[in-house]
Design an enzyme around this catalytic site. Structure first.
Site, PDB file in Angstrom:
ATOM      1  N   ARG A  81     -34.795   2.915 -18.300  1.00 58.56           N
ATOM      2  CA  ARG A  81     -33.333   2.937 -18.211  1.00 58.56           C
ATOM      3  C   ARG A  81     -32.777   4.324 -17.956  1.00 58.56           C
ATOM      4  NH1 ARG A  81     -31.852  -0.603 -22.486  1.00 58.56           N
ATOM      5  NH2 ARG A  81     -33.914  -1.413 -22.122  1.00 58.56           N
ATOM      6  N   THR A  82     -33.323   5.333 -18.618  1.00 57.75           N
ATOM      7  CA  THR A  82     -32.768   6.667 -18.425  1.00 57.75           C
ATOM      8  C   THR A  82     -32.988   7.140 -16.983  1.00 57.75           C
ATOM      9  OG1 THR A  82     -33.202   7.190 -20.735  1.00 57.75           O
ATOM     10  CG2 THR A  82     -32.768   9.033 -19.274  1.00 57.75           C
ATOM     11  N   LYS A 128     -50.396  20.572 -20.993  1.00 59.47           N
ATOM     12  CA  LYS A 128     -51.123  21.762 -20.538  1.00 59.47           C
ATOM     13  C   LYS A 128     -50.093  22.721 -19.984  1.00 59.47           C
ATOM     14  CE  LYS A 128     -55.333  19.317 -19.348  1.00 59.47           C
ATOM     15  NZ  LYS A 128     -56.091  18.786 -18.217  1.00 59.47           N
ATOM     16  N   ARG A 165     -38.170  14.766 -18.797  1.00 63.67           N
ATOM     17  CA  ARG A 165     -38.486  14.115 -20.070  1.00 63.67           C
ATOM     18  C   ARG A 165     -39.927  14.462 -20.415  1.00 63.67           C
ATOM     19  NH1 ARG A 165     -37.362   8.080 -22.060  1.00 63.67           N
ATOM     20  NH2 ARG A 165     -35.344   9.056 -22.314  1.00 63.67           N
ATOM     21  N   HIS A 184     -31.808  14.309 -26.948  1.00 65.61           N
ATOM     22  CA  HIS A 184     -31.577  13.424 -25.808  1.00 65.61           C
ATOM     23  C   HIS A 184     -30.068  13.475 -25.534  1.00 65.61           C
ATOM     24  CE1 HIS A 184     -31.872  10.430 -22.874  1.00 65.61           C
ATOM     25  NE2 HIS A 184     -32.322   9.403 -23.554  1.00 65.61           N
TER      26      HIS A 184
END
Lengths: 311, 188
Positions: A55-56, A83, A105, A133
């Site tokens: 959704r985001t 990493k 994200r 968020h």
């Protein structure tokens, strides 16, 4: 001057209000027969998602398209997660292609701040670990104010897995910045070990909080937490902290039920509660596009320096 | 032009100092009444006419023209408002922020849209407005009414209805407000 949106704290109360005010413009744009404006023509945005998100990412994608921006999807192999060196290489590669904005994200807290050091592009935090968020918090503020008017003086109960929730952290900061009182509700095992510096109250009894709440904000109960034995069983969690029709009966008439999605019907929210008019999850998703358009336009188009506090 | 843009950006970033009055309040009322008559004459009535005021200076002018039209013809055409910020060609060159939510009350397809603004200068705001209007349908015609045409056009745009033609220097500023029209300078 490059603008970023990394946390609600950095955006500050004035910045939140700026975004919310501008969002009304994009609600109108989104309602048009042709929901598209040329404001960000020629801008390129890259999605850098190291964690699953439907959704985001879709919401950002829709927002970018409605502003006529170009988008690049960088599919990230899970092998490069965490990493440091390869993350930096990825960011520098994307930057070299000439992007104006990186929406990131990542499973680790703080990654967007590192990325900001490696690129000239604007960086937007679309969720970092358990930390922040911010666009979720902004769309939640917008949705509440759309239904109830100013957040100032309102009482918001955030219920469930606070400990692992970046949504809870961002939302507490945003709601309190706009003058709301926040109560965190959950079993001890799902609250952070220390709540020093959190500007909110804590309760372990949802039934005691519900009658005075203007908004009950439910967090997703994550099945993977079951393995850590943080709650005895989903059934027991649901009895103590789920939003049932019984608890809805104790709510004030105007009070809203919210959820950032995806919902576990029957766990944190009863199926019939999710379908009530006062359950505004569809509004949250719809407003999410408009609020993200406002964020993208503010960062990339407006030429307005965002107010920055607390840095 | 939007208030916030006016405050933030050159040549408007500063304080407006009026040097002389160009139109008094009653001059302006007469000009608005004449413009209303001209709109009716040009369109053989008010069938399909929609007024659209440009944020922010054109909003109250559009309403004023509409009430004159209602007085003369007995019917008031629909009045909308439009914010053209997101259609401007100088996004990224200077601060550009939308000022208010656009409100177009009817589908503009096959309508005669009369754009209303306070001052016509370079024509770039009107260029943006033409693009914005197109997103709400395909009007049969678009016409332009302005209180002041101050010249210095940078695009092939001309007004259909003008309150007053006012020769200006580029360095000058024109302020249209409810009490009249002033010309002056912006003190940085």
């Amino acid at each position: 001057m490059t603008n970023h949106l990394l946390s609600i704290e950095e955006l500050g109360a004035d910045g939140i209000r700026e975004v919310l005010q501008l969002s009304h413009t994009f609600v109108e744009v989104s309602a048009r027969a042709i929901p598209r404006v040329p404001a960000l023509r020629g801008k390129t945005l890259a999605w850098l998602f190291y964690e699953d998100s439907t959704r985001t990412r879709l919401s950002f994608e829709t927002a970018a398209k409605r502003l006529s921006a170009d988008t690049m999807n960088f599919s990230v192999g899970s092998s490069s997660v965490n990493k440091g060196e390869s993350l930096r290489d990825t960011v520098e590669t994307i930057s070299a292609m000439g992007v104006d904005c990186i929406v990131v994200r990542h499973g680790s807290s703080g990654v967007p701040w590192r990325i900001r050091e490696w690129t000239d592009a604007s960086v937007i935090n679309a969720g970092d670990g358990w930390h922040q968020h911010p666009t979720q918090a902004l769309l939640d503020c917008f949705t509440i104010e759309q239904r109830l008017g100013p957040l100032d003086g309102r009482h918001v109960a955030i219920v469930g897995d606070i400990k692992h929730s970046r949504v809870a952290r961002s939302n507490v900061e945003a709601f309190t910045a706009l003058g709301a009182d926040v109560t965190l509700v959950g079993p001890r095992t799902l609250l952070p070990p220390s709540l020093d510096g959190w500007p909110c109250k804590v309760s372990h009894d949802l039934d005691a909080v519900v009658p005075s709440a203007d908004v009950v904000y439910l967090l997703r109960m994550q099945n993977e937490r079951m393995n850590e034995a943080l709650v005895p069983s989903m059934r027991e969690y649901s009895m103590g902290y789920g939003m049932t029709m019984e608890r809805v009966g104790a709510l004030a008439d105007h009070a809203l039920v919210m959820h950032p999605g995806p919902m576990n019907r029957g766990v944190e929210i009863a199926p019939e509660v999710a379908d009530l008019d006062r359950a505004v999850m569809v509004d949250q998703v719809r407003n999410g596009v408009a609020v993200r358009m406002a964020v993208l336009y503010l960062l990339l188009g407006s030429g307005v320096e965002l107010p920055v506090e607390g840095v | 032009m939007a208030e916030r843009e006016r405050r933030m950006s050159p040549p408007f970033g500063g304080v407006f100092l009026a040097r002389s009055e160009v139109l008094s309040e009653s001059d302006m009322t007469r000009a608005l009444r004449r413009i209303a008559h001209e709109i009716i004459e040009a369109n053989h009535g008010l069938d399909d006419v929609v007024l659209v005021g440009l944020q922010t200076g054109g909003i109250w002018l559009a309403e004023a023209v509409a009430s004159h039209l209602a007085e003369i013809e007995g019917v008031q055409p629909p009045v909308g408002t439009i914010d053209v910020a997101l259609y401007r060609d100088d996004i990224g060159l200077r601060p550009v922020m939308p000022e208010a939510v656009t409100h177009i009350p009817v589908d503009l397809t096959n309508k005669v849209v009369v754009l209303v603004d306070d001052v016509l200068f370079t024509g770039r705001t009107i260029r943006a407005a033409l693009d914005a209007v197109t997103d709400f349908g395909r009007p049969r015609a678009v016409q332009l009414a302005v209180m002041i045409d101050r010249g210095h056009r940078e695009l092939p745009i001309r007004p259909d209805f003008v309150g007053k033609n006012l020769p200006t220097k580029r360095s000058e500023a024109v302020d249209v407000h409810r009490g009249g029209v002033d010309i002056g300078e912006v003190q940085k």
